[in-house]
Design a protein around this motif. Structure first.
Motif, PDB file in Angstrom:
ATOM      1  N   ARG A   1      -6.824   3.330   7.271  1.00  0.00           N
ATOM      2  CA  ARG A   1      -8.104   3.333   6.555  1.00  0.00           C
ATOM      3  C   ARG A   1      -7.894   3.525   5.053  1.00  0.00           C
ATOM      4  O   ARG A   1      -7.088   4.361   4.638  1.00  0.00           O
ATOM      5  N   LEU A   2      -8.638   2.782   4.273  1.00  0.00           N
ATOM      6  CA  LEU A   2      -8.552   2.898   2.813  1.00  0.00           C
ATOM      7  C   LEU A   2      -9.109   4.240   2.364  1.00  0.00           C
ATOM      8  O   LEU A   2     -10.239   4.603   2.692  1.00  0.00           O
TER       9      LEU A   2
ATOM     10  N   SER B   1     -15.482  -7.864   0.698  1.00  0.00           N
ATOM     11  CA  SER B   1     -15.136  -8.436   1.996  1.00  0.00           C
ATOM     12  C   SER B   1     -14.422  -9.769   1.812  1.00  0.00           C
ATOM     13  O   SER B   1     -14.637 -10.448   0.796  1.00  0.00           O
TER      14      SER B   1
ATOM     15  N   VAL C   1     -11.452  -5.441   2.085  1.00  0.00           N
ATOM     16  CA  VAL C   1     -11.433  -4.736   3.363  1.00  0.00           C
ATOM     17  C   VAL C   1     -12.164  -5.569   4.415  1.00  0.00           C
ATOM     18  O   VAL C   1     -13.285  -6.024   4.194  1.00  0.00           O
ATOM     19  N   ASP C   2     -11.527  -5.757   5.561  1.00  0.00           N
ATOM     20  CA  ASP C   2     -12.127  -6.482   6.677  1.00  0.00           C
ATOM     21  C   ASP C   2     -12.860  -5.474   7.562  1.00  0.00           C
ATOM     22  O   ASP C   2     -12.252  -4.782   8.371  1.00  0.00           O
ATOM     23  N   GLU C   3     -14.180  -5.402   7.402  1.00  0.00           N
ATOM     24  CA  GLU C   3     -14.968  -4.410   8.134  1.00  0.00           C
ATOM     25  C   GLU C   3     -15.252  -4.844   9.566  1.00  0.00           C
ATOM     26  O   GLU C   3     -15.847  -4.087  10.337  1.00  0.00           O
TER      27      GLU C   3
ATOM     28  N   VAL D   1      -3.755   4.028   1.642  1.00  0.00           N
ATOM     29  CA  VAL D   1      -4.175   3.874   3.039  1.00  0.00           C
ATOM     30  C   VAL D   1      -3.563   4.978   3.894  1.00  0.00           C
ATOM     31  O   VAL D   1      -2.342   5.172   3.897  1.00  0.00           O
TER      32      VAL D   1
ATOM     33  N   GLY E   1     -11.753  -0.455   9.228  1.00  0.00           N
ATOM     34  CA  GLY E   1     -11.696  -1.408   8.125  1.00  0.00           C
ATOM     35  C   GLY E   1     -10.297  -1.479   7.544  1.00  0.00           C
ATOM     36  O   GLY E   1      -9.795  -0.494   6.994  1.00  0.00           O
ATOM     37  N   ARG E   2      -9.640  -2.613   7.683  1.00  0.00           N
ATOM     38  CA  ARG E   2      -8.252  -2.756   7.244  1.00  0.00           C
ATOM     39  C   ARG E   2      -8.200  -3.454   5.891  1.00  0.00           C
ATOM     40  O   ARG E   2      -8.923  -4.417   5.636  1.00  0.00           O
ATOM     41  N   VAL E   3      -7.325  -2.963   5.024  1.00  0.00           N
ATOM     42  CA  VAL E   3      -7.114  -3.606   3.738  1.00  0.00           C
ATOM     43  C   VAL E   3      -6.308  -4.879   3.969  1.00  0.00           C
ATOM     44  O   VAL E   3      -5.162  -4.818   4.419  1.00  0.00           O
TER      45      VAL E   3
ATOM     46  N   THR F   1       0.839  -1.196   0.000  1.00  0.00           N
ATOM     47  CA  THR F   1       0.000   0.000   0.000  1.00  0.00           C
ATOM     48  C   THR F   1       0.876   1.248   0.000  1.00  0.00           C
ATOM     49  O   THR F   1       2.072   1.188   0.298  1.00  0.00           O
TER      50      THR F   1
ATOM     51  N   THR G   1     -15.151  -1.833  -2.815  1.00  0.00           N
ATOM     52  CA  THR G   1     -14.404  -2.851  -2.088  1.00  0.00           C
ATOM     53  C   THR G   1     -15.242  -4.117  -1.933  1.00  0.00           C
ATOM     54  O   THR G   1     -16.460  -4.099  -2.140  1.00  0.00           O
TER      55      THR G   1
END
Length: 232
Positions: A42-43, A89, A112-114, A38, A119-121, A13, A87
């Motif tokens: 955050r994205l 999941s 992205v893990d919400e 990022v 929420g992390r890429v 990133t 994005t």
């Protein structure tokens, strides 16, 4: 098929303040088509190889020293990135990604893990992953032989009967795919599909003859794939 099992994990990133010239270098060196942007975990966006190339091509065309200096030392990723990109999941399906990609014309989807506080890429799904999956489905790496049957109506036991015919002819069947034929006229049944069969056999002609004898019309034969295997 869940995204988490097929995505590019832990992607490289950049921040929105990264120079475009640096992002372009990373994309080229790592042979990537896009980088998630990022900030503070955050994205914020997605910078693509195409957007970097457009910026550098403009400088190359103008041959203006001031614009060259701006590109190298001042133009930031935030100035050219796609903001708020679409994005997916980790728990989405590859089929879902394919539909989004086709409908929106996107070849790069950040994962992205919400479930986390921010929420992390955690990955990227791109056309490259889809291409690799398609190659595996068709046995390109294993150099499977194959045939495609002309459109037939798919009902209970249809695929099993086709597989049985091929196996009785000595084939080791690895995959059978019913595929909608976009060339069919509107009057045809929605259940009519082409059937793609992938297998291994020392003599593919035997399988083709067996299928034709059973009443199936063979529209394509992957003889070149089988012949390459023999030459190994």
């Amino acid at each position: 098929m869940l995204v988490r099992n097929w995505m590019q994990k832990n992607p490289i990133t950049v921040t929105s303040g990264t120079l475009v010239s640096e992002a372009k270098r990373i994309l080229a060196e790592k042979n990537l088509h896009a980088l998630p942007v990022v900030d503070n975990g955050r994205l914020r966006g997605l910078v693509t190889r195409a957007s970097c190339l457009r910026a550098s091509d403009h400088v190359a065309r103008t041959q203006d020293p001031n614009e060259f200096d701006y590109f190298v030392n001042r133009l930031r990723v935030r100035d050219v990135m796609v903001r708020n990109p679409v994005t997916v999941s980790p728990d989405d399906t590859i089929e879902h990604c394919l539909l989004i990609g086709q409908e929106l014309g996107h070849a790069q989807l950040p994962v992205v893990d919400e479930e986390e506080v921010v929420g992390r890429v955690v990955g990227v799904i791109s056309a490259n992953e889809v291409f690799k999956l398609s190659a595996q489905f068709l046995g390109a790496f294993e150099r499977w032989a194959g045939v495609t049957l002309a459109p037939i109506e798919i009902g209970h036991g249809t695929l099993g009967r086709i597989t049985a015919v091929a196996e009785q002819a000595g084939a080791v069947v690895y995959a059978v795919y019913p595929i909608a034929d976009i060339c069919l006229t509107q009057g045809n049944s929605d259940r009519e599909k082409r059937v793609v069969l992938r297998f291994q056999h020392d003599d593919m002609v035997q399988v083709v003859l067996a299928l034709r004898s059973a009443g199936y019309r063979v529209s394509e034969e992957s003889q070149e794939v089988q012949s390459k295997k023999r030459k190994k």
